[in-house]
Design a protein around this motif. Structure first.
Motif, short mmCIF file in Angstrom:
data_model
loop_
_atom_site.label_atom_id
_atom_site.label_comp_id
_atom_site.label_asym_id
_atom_site.label_seq_id
_atom_site.Cartn_x
_atom_site.Cartn_y
_atom_site.Cartn_z
N SER A 121 -1.96 6.72 -4.12
CA SER A 121 -1.08 7.78 -3.58
C SER A 121 -1.75 8.47 -2.40
O SER A 121 -1.11 8.80 -1.39
CB SER A 121 -0.77 8.82 -4.67
OG SER A 121 0.00 8.25 -5.70
N LYS A 122 -3.05 8.69 -2.51
CA LYS A 122 -3.80 9.30 -1.41
C LYS A 122 -3.77 8.40 -0.18
O LYS A 122 -3.63 8.89 0.95
CB LYS A 122 -5.25 9.56 -1.84
CG LYS A 122 -6.09 10.25 -0.78
CD LYS A 122 -7.50 10.53 -1.28
CE LYS A 122 -8.34 11.21 -0.20
NZ LYS A 122 -9.72 11.48 -0.66
N GLY A 123 -3.88 7.11 -0.39
CA GLY A 123 -3.81 6.19 0.74
C GLY A 123 -2.45 6.21 1.41
O GLY A 123 -2.35 6.19 2.64
N ILE A 124 -1.40 6.28 0.60
CA ILE A 124 -0.04 6.33 1.14
C ILE A 124 0.19 7.62 1.93
O ILE A 124 0.89 7.63 2.95
CB ILE A 124 0.99 6.20 0.00
CG1 ILE A 124 0.92 4.80 -0.60
CG2 ILE A 124 2.41 6.50 0.50
CD1 ILE A 124 1.73 4.62 -1.87
N ALA A 125 -0.42 8.71 1.47
CA ALA A 125 -0.25 10.00 2.14
C ALA A 125 -1.07 10.12 3.42
O ALA A 125 -0.89 11.05 4.20
CB ALA A 125 -0.63 11.13 1.18
N SER A 126 -1.99 9.18 3.63
CA SER A 126 -2.85 9.24 4.81
C SER A 126 -2.11 8.69 6.03
O SER A 126 -0.97 8.23 5.94
CB SER A 126 -4.12 8.43 4.58
OG SER A 126 -3.84 7.04 4.56
N ASP A 127 -2.81 8.71 7.15
CA ASP A 127 -2.23 8.20 8.39
C ASP A 127 -2.43 6.68 8.47
O ASP A 127 -3.01 6.14 9.40
CB ASP A 127 -2.91 8.88 9.59
CG ASP A 127 -2.21 8.56 10.90
OD1 ASP A 127 -1.05 8.13 10.86
OD2 ASP A 127 -2.85 8.71 11.96
N ALA A 128 -1.94 6.00 7.45
CA ALA A 128 -2.10 4.55 7.37
C ALA A 128 -0.94 3.85 8.06
O ALA A 128 0.11 4.45 8.32
CB ALA A 128 -2.17 4.12 5.90
N MET B 246 1.95 -2.01 1.00
CA MET B 246 1.13 -2.75 0.05
C MET B 246 0.66 -1.83 -1.08
O MET B 246 0.70 -2.20 -2.26
CB MET B 246 -0.09 -3.35 0.75
CG MET B 246 -0.97 -4.19 -0.18
SD MET B 246 -2.52 -4.69 0.58
CE MET B 246 -3.42 -3.13 0.57
N LEU B 247 0.20 -0.62 -0.72
CA LEU B 247 -0.26 0.32 -1.74
C LEU B 247 0.90 0.73 -2.66
O LEU B 247 0.71 0.88 -3.87
CB LEU B 247 -0.88 1.55 -1.07
CG LEU B 247 -2.16 1.30 -0.27
CD1 LEU B 247 -2.60 2.57 0.45
CD2 LEU B 247 -3.27 0.80 -1.19
N GLN B 248 2.07 0.89 -2.09
CA GLN B 248 3.24 1.26 -2.90
C GLN B 248 3.58 0.14 -3.88
O GLN B 248 3.92 0.40 -5.04
CB GLN B 248 4.43 1.55 -1.99
CG GLN B 248 5.67 2.07 -2.74
CD GLN B 248 5.41 3.40 -3.42
OE1 GLN B 248 5.05 4.37 -2.78
NE2 GLN B 248 5.58 3.43 -4.74
N MET B 249 3.47 -1.10 -3.42
CA MET B 249 3.74 -2.24 -4.31
C MET B 249 2.75 -2.25 -5.47
O MET B 249 3.13 -2.53 -6.61
CB MET B 249 3.66 -3.55 -3.51
CG MET B 249 4.81 -3.76 -2.56
SD MET B 249 4.62 -5.28 -1.59
CE MET B 249 4.58 -6.52 -2.88
N LYS B 250 1.50 -1.95 -5.18
CA LYS B 250 0.49 -1.92 -6.25
C LYS B 250 0.83 -0.81 -7.25
O LYS B 250 0.67 -0.99 -8.47
CB LYS B 250 -0.90 -1.72 -5.65
CG LYS B 250 -1.41 -2.92 -4.89
CD LYS B 250 -2.85 -2.73 -4.43
CE LYS B 250 -3.38 -3.97 -3.74
NZ LYS B 250 -4.81 -3.86 -3.37
N MET B 251 1.26 0.33 -6.74
CA MET B 251 1.64 1.43 -7.63
C MET B 251 2.83 1.04 -8.49
O MET B 251 2.88 1.33 -9.69
CB MET B 251 1.96 2.68 -6.81
CG MET B 251 0.74 3.38 -6.23
SD MET B 251 1.17 4.85 -5.28
CE MET B 251 2.01 5.85 -6.51
N ASN B 252 3.78 0.35 -7.87
CA ASN B 252 4.99 -0.05 -8.62
C ASN B 252 4.66 -1.02 -9.74
O ASN B 252 5.41 -1.11 -10.74
CB ASN B 252 6.00 -0.69 -7.67
CG ASN B 252 6.56 0.30 -6.66
OD1 ASN B 252 6.45 1.52 -6.84
ND2 ASN B 252 7.16 -0.20 -5.60
N ASN B 253 3.57 -1.77 -9.59
CA ASN B 253 3.20 -2.76 -10.60
C ASN B 253 2.32 -2.20 -11.72
O ASN B 253 1.96 -2.91 -12.64
CB ASN B 253 2.47 -3.93 -9.94
CG ASN B 253 3.41 -4.80 -9.12
OD1 ASN B 253 4.59 -4.93 -9.44
ND2 ASN B 253 2.90 -5.37 -8.04
#
Length: 206
Positions: free
Chosen positions: A182-189, A196-203
């Motif tokens: 979540s922190k990665g998604i909230a960053s300036d990525a 990709m990070l969201q997909m990992k969270m969803n799994n």
């Protein structure tokens, strides 16, 4: 610093920059820094002795072949004899070859040696991220987390969050993994990395 989807994308951007500027430099292992930072990094090292070391490094690096042990020995010798940025770069190259052949202890040792050889923050970040990945493969998650704590700079937030999440998940800490991603998604990525990070969270379970 530009933010990219992954390390390979950062690497390709650097390749393009140096190709346009006619600089035959060892760009294959410098990731995580933008084109301008890369230019400044190399400009600061392009004095007489550094040019010699750069040339010698390129010869050793271009010859590296995991199927030819003598090339690995030559790179290890170069790294041990050059306690400078080029030695660190050689260690980084060599660590990749060792990791590719599942010689994880040797890979970790080279990365740790490389960290001693450079004071450049961006190169240290590269080495630490790679070391954390190797430690995760070694099933040493606590060591990997400590290594990730050494990575500084906003440009690394999402990549560190990605590896941290994987590491926490390997420890059975799904909540910690979710928080990290979540922190990665909230960053300036970049959008691709966020996806990709969201997909990992969803799994994640639950």
């Amino acid at each position: 610093m530009e933010i990219y989807s992954n390390e390979n994308e950062q690497l390709n951007a650097l390749r393009g920059f140096f190709a346009q500027n006619g600089k035959a430099l060892a760009i294959g292992v410098i990731i995580g820094i933008g084109a301008l930072a890369g230019w400044r990094f190399w400009s600061n090292h392009e004095d007489g002795s550094s040019r010699e070391a750069s040339s010698a490094y390129q010869q050793v690096s271009s010859a590296l072949d995991a199927s030819k042990p003598e090339t690995l020995d030559a790179a290890a010798k170069f790294a041990s004899e050059n306690s400078n940025t080029y030695g660190a770069l050689a260690s980084l190259d060599l660590a990749k070859r060792y990791a590719d052949t599942n010689q994880l202890d040797k890979a970790a040792s080279q990365l740790q040696n490389g960290l001693k050889d450079t004071s450049d923050a961006n190169l240290q970040a590269v080495l630490n991220v790679r070391l954390a990945r190797v430690q995760l493969q070694q099933k040493k998650p606590d060591d990997a987390l400590k290594t990730l704590d050494q990575v500084k700079g906003d440009g690394w937030t999402a990549i560190v969050a990605d590896v941290r999440g994987e590491t926490l998940l390997s420890k059975g800490d799904a909540k910690g993994a979710r928080d990290a991603w979540s922190k990665g998604i909230a960053s300036d990525a970049s959008p691709a990395l966020k996806e990709m990070l969201q997909m990992k969270m969803n799994n994640l379970p639950g």
